[in-house]
Scaffold this motif. Structure first.
Motif, mmCIF file in Angstrom:
data_model
loop_
_atom_site.group_PDB
_atom_site.id
_atom_site.type_symbol
_atom_site.label_atom_id
_atom_site.label_comp_id
_atom_site.label_asym_id
_atom_site.label_seq_id
_atom_site.Cartn_x
_atom_site.Cartn_y
_atom_site.Cartn_z
ATOM 1 N N ASN A 75 34.690 38.268 49.636
ATOM 2 C CA ASN A 75 34.405 37.519 50.016
ATOM 3 C C ASN A 75 36.209 36.926 50.368
ATOM 4 O OD1 ASN A 75 31.361 36.401 50.252
ATOM 5 N ND2 ASN A 75 31.939 37.080 48.482
ATOM 6 N N SER A 76 37.055 37.186 49.172
ATOM 7 C CA SER A 76 38.575 37.655 49.619
ATOM 8 C C SER A 76 39.312 38.820 48.512
ATOM 9 C CB SER A 76 38.422 35.628 49.156
ATOM 10 O OG SER A 76 38.580 35.887 48.009
ATOM 11 N N THR A 77 40.716 38.022 49.648
ATOM 12 C CA THR A 77 41.496 39.455 48.991
ATOM 13 C C THR A 77 42.673 38.484 48.432
ATOM 14 O OG1 THR A 77 40.173 41.061 50.109
ATOM 15 C CG2 THR A 77 42.608 41.569 48.785
ATOM 16 N N ILE A 78 43.680 38.313 47.208
ATOM 17 C CA ILE A 78 44.550 37.851 46.547
ATOM 18 C C ILE A 78 44.606 39.542 46.176
ATOM 19 C CG2 ILE A 78 43.281 35.922 46.347
ATOM 20 C CD1 ILE A 78 43.252 37.171 42.826
ATOM 21 N N GLU A 79 46.605 38.978 46.461
ATOM 22 C CA GLU A 79 47.592 40.329 45.840
ATOM 23 C C GLU A 79 48.239 39.844 44.617
ATOM 24 O OE1 GLU A 79 49.131 41.566 49.492
ATOM 25 O OE2 GLU A 79 50.618 40.001 49.220
ATOM 26 N N ALA A 80 48.495 40.395 43.468
ATOM 27 C CA ALA A 80 49.859 40.224 42.947
ATOM 28 C C ALA A 80 50.898 40.657 43.113
ATOM 29 C CB ALA A 80 49.145 40.921 41.502
ATOM 30 N N ARG A 81 52.015 39.886 43.036
ATOM 31 C CA ARG A 81 52.954 40.238 43.740
ATOM 32 C C ARG A 81 54.278 40.866 42.883
ATOM 33 N NH1 ARG A 81 54.179 36.297 49.240
ATOM 34 N NH2 ARG A 81 52.309 37.677 50.188
ATOM 35 N N PHE A 82 54.928 41.581 42.526
ATOM 36 C CA PHE A 82 55.990 41.898 41.274
ATOM 37 C C PHE A 82 57.448 41.767 42.327
ATOM 38 C CE2 PHE A 82 51.798 43.172 40.506
ATOM 39 C CZ PHE A 82 51.323 43.702 39.469
ATOM 40 N N SER A 83 58.288 42.593 41.320
ATOM 41 C CA SER A 83 59.885 42.358 41.411
ATOM 42 C C SER A 83 60.350 43.028 42.325
ATOM 43 C CB SER A 83 60.399 41.960 40.129
ATOM 44 O OG SER A 83 60.476 43.622 39.682
ATOM 45 N N GLN A 84 59.539 44.385 42.196
ATOM 46 C CA GLN A 84 59.568 45.428 44.059
ATOM 47 C C GLN A 84 58.428 46.214 43.593
ATOM 48 O OE1 GLN A 84 63.246 46.983 42.095
ATOM 49 N NE2 GLN A 84 61.924 48.550 40.570
ATOM 50 N N GLY A 85 57.736 46.909 44.796
ATOM 51 C CA GLY A 85 57.353 47.999 45.025
ATOM 52 C C GLY A 85 55.999 46.993 45.695
ATOM 53 N N VAL A 86 55.089 47.824 45.862
ATOM 54 C CA VAL A 86 53.862 47.379 46.589
ATOM 55 C C VAL A 86 53.410 46.152 45.501
ATOM 56 C CG1 VAL A 86 51.852 48.324 47.749
ATOM 57 C CG2 VAL A 86 54.292 48.945 47.954
ATOM 58 N N PRO A 87 52.529 45.572 46.348
ATOM 59 C CA PRO A 87 51.987 44.368 45.982
ATOM 60 C C PRO A 87 50.233 45.230 45.185
ATOM 61 C CG PRO A 87 52.675 43.233 47.743
ATOM 62 C CD PRO A 87 53.002 44.616 47.732
ATOM 63 N N TRP A 88 49.614 43.858 44.807
ATOM 64 C CA TRP A 88 48.814 44.775 44.049
ATOM 65 C C TRP A 88 47.622 44.489 44.017
ATOM 66 C CZ3 TRP A 88 46.179 48.715 42.367
ATOM 67 C CH2 TRP A 88 45.354 49.229 41.775
ATOM 68 N N ARG A 89 46.699 44.648 45.280
ATOM 69 C CA ARG A 89 45.323 44.361 45.902
ATOM 70 C C ARG A 89 44.326 43.646 45.022
ATOM 71 N NH1 ARG A 89 42.620 46.660 50.786
ATOM 72 N NH2 ARG A 89 40.762 47.227 49.885
ATOM 73 N N ILE A 90 43.552 42.915 45.317
ATOM 74 C CA ILE A 90 42.318 42.651 44.448
ATOM 75 C C ILE A 90 41.431 41.776 44.759
ATOM 76 C CG2 ILE A 90 41.125 41.028 42.311
ATOM 77 C CD1 ILE A 90 44.857 40.976 41.627
#
Length: 705
Positions: free
Chosen positions: A579-594
């Motif tokens: 139903n939706s997608t969020i992403e965890a972002r970090f100090s570098q690199g690729v965000p983690w999609r949830i």
């Protein structure tokens, strides 16, 4: 890849811009302490530079007393970072960099020189270091400037755009002959044109389109610096004793090689499925196999002896031998490798110093195989050799069998153990390593769901990191499951993004990329673990909107918890599925999609059929199948792979979400006895469902337990 694996998985799935700048620092200083150099000179060169990255070579000359153990330090003035080094151990703290000797180059006599190199990243500018210290003593003077790049360092090619012209910058100069470590490092990262020139009987027989220069240009534009061309020759040559290669086939191979070199790619060619088509009879037909082997490699080497040193030869793909022990296979591999080196060198031209790549038996990373290969290198005494192995991860995870659904400690330990062995057995001895193929065996766009996407991303991130920190060059096996060669786009952009990021940095991940919310029941908080990988968590986003810490989520240590209020908003009307997608972002690199998913426990119904055609009606209701267990009444495993109750995803069972069924394959029933079998279906939400089938001859009936 061997045919056995091909059948199993059905088609498994300049270089750098810039000019050369010689930057010298000459100095004479007073000796300080027994290990300090009385004088030193540093030559810092940037032979290759491209948007976002560069290769540097460093020569350190000791002008004073002999040194036993050295440490060279400098400061990057423009924030550059070292991403991969050879012939030295390089550590960084911010812009401060220290390179220390490795075991085989600790001593520097008076007026002697030691050399090392590295790949680095940059943005904005790539100004050369202004000074160096050797064992704490300054090498006075200053290096000259680094050439300005001809392409903006902040511009990156569109991942889906089709290139229309050749690189705008001149091809880079390869490392000098006699420095195989630098050459192999310059080949990182690499990509395989899999199931193409190695396909049987011809280039398009296994489903890929004809190779074009536009494809190779696109591969280069995506950041790849080398390409491996697996080539099967056995269907394209005449009979004994000459084994004359078909002129049209040889010209086609040469055309693709030339296209790739024109796109500033390093190129590696080999004998591929020849390994199981005829070369495997070597122990019982030594003369016949040797003559054929010599004839083919002599023709290939002669054809390419005038080509750029950026063309690399690999002796044989995945060597294997019929009716032999592994020890006998090691001997056969060593003999064929030695013959390969001898005959290629004898063809003259650039082949006298061309980099030659030698495999272990089966291209295995097992310690005994690596030891055998290292012994072969010692006997050859050739300064222009590299080693190669293949890596497809922990087998249960690579094919999803025996419950291997997640990137867990078994997968991690297998990866780290293999890469440590490569570093300690080969790289530490000055033998560079090319991981000529790597991926997971069952990651395949034609068979979705075998490997869960988030677990695959964690594997990709870890391979990139552990290879990079051990100075291993990796060449992705792509038989079409990664790059859509017709459309010149990545089948999964997020997978490519993780691959690309892993070449230079770490990315944060999570214990899962799926949060399941009940379709009708009360929504409660959901938690997952953040794998920070040395980074800092920066927050959660939905598209361009940042979620609110404390209201939408909380973080305690590495535990991220989504609140009921946030989940209620994110799940919307709670329709089945994502139903939706969020992403965890970090100090570098690729965000983690949830993905936030609404589901209810799946429902299965009674069914009947035969051992050749049986499907269980299944309402998945937003959930997805992870694995299946099969046991007899006494609890023993049922069906194939009877050492585990967990069967092989797709090989033994397969979900069909469109039809609403779970298919039990004929391969499963081929090893199921008459009587009752209990099936336990595991879903990614955590739901488990039990179902019983009964076999009587070829007739199958089933119903929920």
């Amino acid at each position: 890849m061997s045919l056995q694996n091909t059948r199993r998985t059905r088609l498994r799935l300049g270089m750098l811009a810039g000019s050369v700048a010689a930057l010298l620092v000459a100095s004479m200083t007073v000796a300080v302490g027994a290990q300090a150099a009385a004088g030193c000179r540093v030559a810092y060169t940037v032979p290759s530079q491209w948007p976002g990255g560069f290769t540097a070579a460093v020569d350190v000359t000791n002008l004073g007393d002999p040194v036993d153990g050295w440490r060279l330090a400098w400061t990057f003035p423009s924030g550059q970072r070292v991403t991969q080094a050879w012939n030295a151990t390089v550590t960084s703290s911010g812009s401060q960099v220290t390179a220390t000797n490795v075991s085989y180059n600790a001593a520097i006599g008076t007026n002697a020189t030691v050399s090392f190199g590295f790949n680095g990243s940059w943005s904005g500018a790539n100004t050369a270091p202004a000074g160096f210290t050797l064992n704490g003593v300054a090498c006075t003077g200053g290096p000259g400037g680094t050439p300005s790049p001809t392409t903006s360092p902040t511009s990156t090619p569109s991942p889906t755009a089709t290139p229309t012209s050749s690189p705008s910058t001149p091809p880079t100069t390869p490392p000098p002959a006699g420095n195989p470590t630098a050459t192999v490092a310059a080949m990182q990262p690499g990509w395989n044109l899999g199931n193409t020139l190695d396909a049987i009987p011809d280039e398009t027989a296994w489903g890929n389109p004809l190779t074009t220069q536009a494809l190779l240009r696109h591969v280069r534009s995506q950041g790849y610096r080398s390409i491996r061309l697996p080539i099967t020759w056995s269907n394209h040559h005449g009979p004994a004793p000459d084994y004359t290669i078909d002129a049209a086939w040889l010209n086609r191979v040469r055309q693709i090689v030339d296209w790739a070199l024109a796109e500033d790619l390093y190129v590696m060619i080999n004998l591929h499925h020849d390994s199981w088509q005829w070369l495997n009879t070597y122990p019982t037909d030594r003369a016949g196999v040797t003559n054929r082997y010599r004839a083919l490699w002599t023709q290939i080497a002669t054809t390419f002896r005038g080509h750029s040193p950026k063309l690399v030869f690999e002796s044989i793909n995945e060597p294997q031998f019929a009716d032999t022990t592994d020890e006998q296979g090691d001997t056969a591999t060593r003999e064929l490798n030695a013959e390969f080196v001898r005959l290629v060198r004898a063809t003259g031209g650039s082949n006298t110093t061309r980099l030659l790549v030698l495999p272990t038996l089966h291209t295995s990373g097992e310690q005994v195989r690596l030891d055998a290969l290292a012994a072969g290198f010692e006997q050859l005494h050739d300064p222009n050799l590299a080693a190669t192995v293949h890596f497809y991860g922990w087998w249960p995870f690579s094919v999803n069998i025996a419950g291997g659904t997640r990137y867990d400690t078994n997968v991690e330990q297998d990866l780290v153990g293999t890469f440590d062995r490569l570093r300690d057995t080969l790289v530490a001895r000055g033998i560079p390593v090319v991981i000529g193929e790597w991926a997971l065996l069952s990651w395949d766009h034609t068979r979705p769901g075998i490997i869960e996407r988030g677990e695959f991303l964690k594997f990709l991130e870890a391979v990139g990191y552990h290879a990079r920190t051990r100075n291993l060059t990796t060449m992705l096996w792509d038989a079409g499951q990664f790059l859509n060669r017709t459309e010149l786009r990545w089948r999964d952009q997020g997978v490519y993004d993780m691959l690309k990021a892993s070449w230079t940095t770490r990315s944060g991940t999570g214990s899962t990329d799926q949060v399941y919310v009940p379709r009708t029941a009360t929504i409660t908080a959901k938690a997952l673990t953040l794998n920070l990988n040395g980074l800092t968590f920066r927050g959660l986003w939905q598209g361009g909107t940042q979620l609110t810490s404390g209201t939408d989520y909380t973080v305690a240590g590495t535990t991220l918890t989504l609140t009921p209020a946030a989940l209620t908003r994110l799940v919307g009307n709670r329709a089945y599925g994502v139903n939706s997608t969020i992403e965890a972002r970090f100090s570098q690199g690729v965000p983690w999609r949830i993905d936030v998913i609404s589901s209810e426990p799946p429902i299965q119904s009674a069914a009947s059929g035969t051992t050749s055609s049986f499907a269980i009606p299944t309402q998945f209701r937003g959930d997805q199948l992870a694995t299946m267990e099969a046991t007899y009444a006494d609890g023993s495993p049922a069906g194939p792979a009877n050492w585990t109750p967990y069967k092989e995803f797709w090989g033994h069972f397969q979900p069909d979400y469109t039809a609403g069924t779970v298919i039990l394959k004929p391969e499963f029933f081929a090893e199921v006895k008459d009587g009752t079998v209990t099936l336990t279906f595991h879903f990614w939400s955590g739901t488990k469902i039990t179902y019983r089938i009964t076999r009587a001859g070829t007739s199958i009936t089933g119903a929920p337990a």
